[in-house]
Design a protein around this motif. Structure first.
Motif, short mmCIF file in Angstrom:
data_model
loop_
_atom_site.label_atom_id
_atom_site.label_comp_id
_atom_site.label_asym_id
_atom_site.label_seq_id
_atom_site.Cartn_x
_atom_site.Cartn_y
_atom_site.Cartn_z
N LYS A 112 0.76 -1.14 -0.07
CA LYS A 112 0.15 -0.03 -0.03
C LYS A 112 1.03 1.30 0.15
CE LYS A 112 -4.13 -2.14 2.07
NZ LYS A 112 -5.45 -1.55 2.52
N GLU A 113 0.36 2.30 -0.66
CA GLU A 113 1.16 3.50 -0.56
C GLU A 113 0.67 4.58 0.35
OE1 GLU A 113 1.06 6.67 -3.95
OE2 GLU A 113 2.55 5.12 -4.61
N TYR A 114 1.52 5.10 1.09
CA TYR A 114 0.99 6.17 1.90
C TYR A 114 2.05 7.49 1.72
CZ TYR A 114 -0.74 2.12 4.55
OH TYR A 114 -1.48 0.81 4.92
N ARG A 115 1.07 8.36 1.83
CA ARG A 115 1.97 9.72 1.50
C ARG A 115 1.96 10.53 2.98
NH1 ARG A 115 2.49 11.52 -3.62
NH2 ARG A 115 1.41 10.45 -5.07
N VAL A 116 3.28 10.94 3.39
CA VAL A 116 3.49 11.49 4.77
C VAL A 116 4.26 12.54 4.75
CG1 VAL A 116 4.45 10.82 7.09
CG2 VAL A 116 3.36 9.07 5.68
N SER A 117 3.71 13.58 5.61
CA SER A 117 4.46 15.06 5.61
C SER A 117 5.62 14.87 6.48
CB SER A 117 3.58 16.13 5.70
OG SER A 117 4.27 17.21 6.02
N CYS A 118 6.89 15.34 6.48
CA CYS A 118 8.02 15.31 7.35
C CYS A 118 8.95 16.57 6.85
CB CYS A 118 8.58 13.79 7.58
SG CYS A 118 9.63 13.41 5.88
N PRO A 119 9.55 16.86 7.90
CA PRO A 119 10.48 17.69 7.43
C PRO A 119 11.80 17.12 6.75
CG PRO A 119 10.51 17.51 9.89
CD PRO A 119 9.65 16.64 9.40
N PRO A 120 12.49 17.70 5.77
CA PRO A 120 13.58 17.21 5.00
C PRO A 120 14.56 16.57 5.67
CG PRO A 120 12.98 19.48 4.27
CD PRO A 120 12.21 19.23 5.51
N GLU A 121 15.09 17.06 6.70
CA GLU A 121 16.03 16.37 7.53
C GLU A 121 15.76 15.00 8.17
OE1 GLU A 121 14.31 19.50 10.07
OE2 GLU A 121 14.84 19.33 8.34
N GLU A 122 14.35 14.70 8.03
CA GLU A 122 13.89 13.44 8.57
C GLU A 122 13.35 12.45 7.81
OE1 GLU A 122 13.89 12.35 11.80
OE2 GLU A 122 14.87 14.03 12.32
N ARG A 123 13.60 12.73 6.39
CA ARG A 123 13.15 11.99 5.32
C ARG A 123 13.72 10.58 5.36
NH1 ARG A 123 12.15 13.18 -1.07
NH2 ARG A 123 12.08 10.88 -1.45
N SER A 124 15.23 10.55 5.68
CA SER A 124 15.92 9.35 5.62
C SER A 124 15.41 8.49 6.76
CB SER A 124 17.27 9.79 5.68
OG SER A 124 18.17 8.37 5.91
N ASN A 125 15.17 9.12 7.94
CA ASN A 125 14.94 8.11 9.08
C ASN A 125 13.40 7.65 8.70
OD1 ASN A 125 17.30 8.68 10.51
ND2 ASN A 125 16.27 10.36 11.39
N LEU A 126 12.50 8.38 8.24
CA LEU A 126 11.00 8.09 7.93
C LEU A 126 11.23 6.86 7.07
CD1 LEU A 126 7.98 8.42 8.20
CD2 LEU A 126 8.41 10.19 6.39
N GLU A 127 11.85 7.02 6.02
CA GLU A 127 12.00 6.10 4.84
C GLU A 127 12.72 4.58 5.50
OE1 GLU A 127 12.48 8.43 0.94
OE2 GLU A 127 14.21 7.97 2.12
N GLN A 128 13.47 4.80 6.18
CA GLN A 128 14.17 3.51 7.19
C GLN A 128 13.03 3.14 7.99
OE1 GLN A 128 17.81 4.37 9.50
NE2 GLN A 128 18.06 2.42 9.92
N ALA A 129 12.42 3.79 8.76
CA ALA A 129 11.33 3.30 9.62
C ALA A 129 10.08 2.34 8.88
CB ALA A 129 10.66 4.48 10.33
N ALA A 130 9.85 3.19 7.63
CA ALA A 130 8.80 2.45 6.76
C ALA A 130 9.41 1.15 6.35
CB ALA A 130 8.48 3.32 5.63
N ARG A 131 10.59 0.86 5.90
CA ARG A 131 11.10 -0.04 5.45
C ARG A 131 11.23 -1.30 6.65
NH1 ARG A 131 14.63 3.24 2.67
NH2 ARG A 131 16.26 2.98 4.36
N HIS A 132 11.70 -0.76 7.89
CA HIS A 132 11.58 -1.69 8.78
C HIS A 132 10.24 -2.09 9.14
CE1 HIS A 132 12.68 -3.54 12.54
NE2 HIS A 132 11.91 -2.73 13.36
N LEU A 133 9.17 -1.14 8.99
CA LEU A 133 7.52 -1.77 9.72
C LEU A 133 7.37 -2.83 8.33
CD1 LEU A 133 5.26 -1.67 10.86
CD2 LEU A 133 4.68 0.63 9.51
N ASP A 134 7.68 -2.33 6.92
CA ASP A 134 7.19 -3.09 5.85
C ASP A 134 7.71 -4.64 6.10
OD1 ASP A 134 5.98 -3.58 3.09
OD2 ASP A 134 8.23 -3.82 2.77
#
Length: 100
Positions: A14-36
């Protein structure tokens, strides 16, 4: 001040669009990969059926891992602090013996 950006994440097909500060993008993507990965592992085990149940089990597993890691880290820090205090005490005693 940084402007939030929208990041597209893919979790369990499933695709999710999430708003975040640019400096947190990498952490957010890593968290999403871990959750997936966690959710896929649970789904593939065949023991849990239904996306909501899989999500809850993944959340519980991740929370447990985090809390266990935090407790272990706290225990290690406590042990290190006791060791440091012991060394300081020994140094103080050694210095006291060598002062006139």
């Amino acid at each position: 001040m940084s402007t939030a950006l929208t990041v597209t994440l893919h979790i369990l097909d499933k695709e999710y669009r999430v708003s975040c500060p640019p400096e947190e993008r990498s952490n957010l993507e890593q968290a999403a990969r871990h959750l997936d990965t966690t959710m896929r592992d649970i789904r593939n085990s065949g023991k849990v059926i239904g996306i909501e149940r899989i999500a809850v089990m993944a959340a519980l597993n991740i929370s447990h891992d985090m809390l266990t890691g935090t407790r272990q880290q706290d225990s290690t820090l406590d042990s290190q602090q006791k060791h440091i205090n012991d060394l300081v005490s020994r140094l103080d005693q050694a210095l006291a013996r060598h002062q006139p």
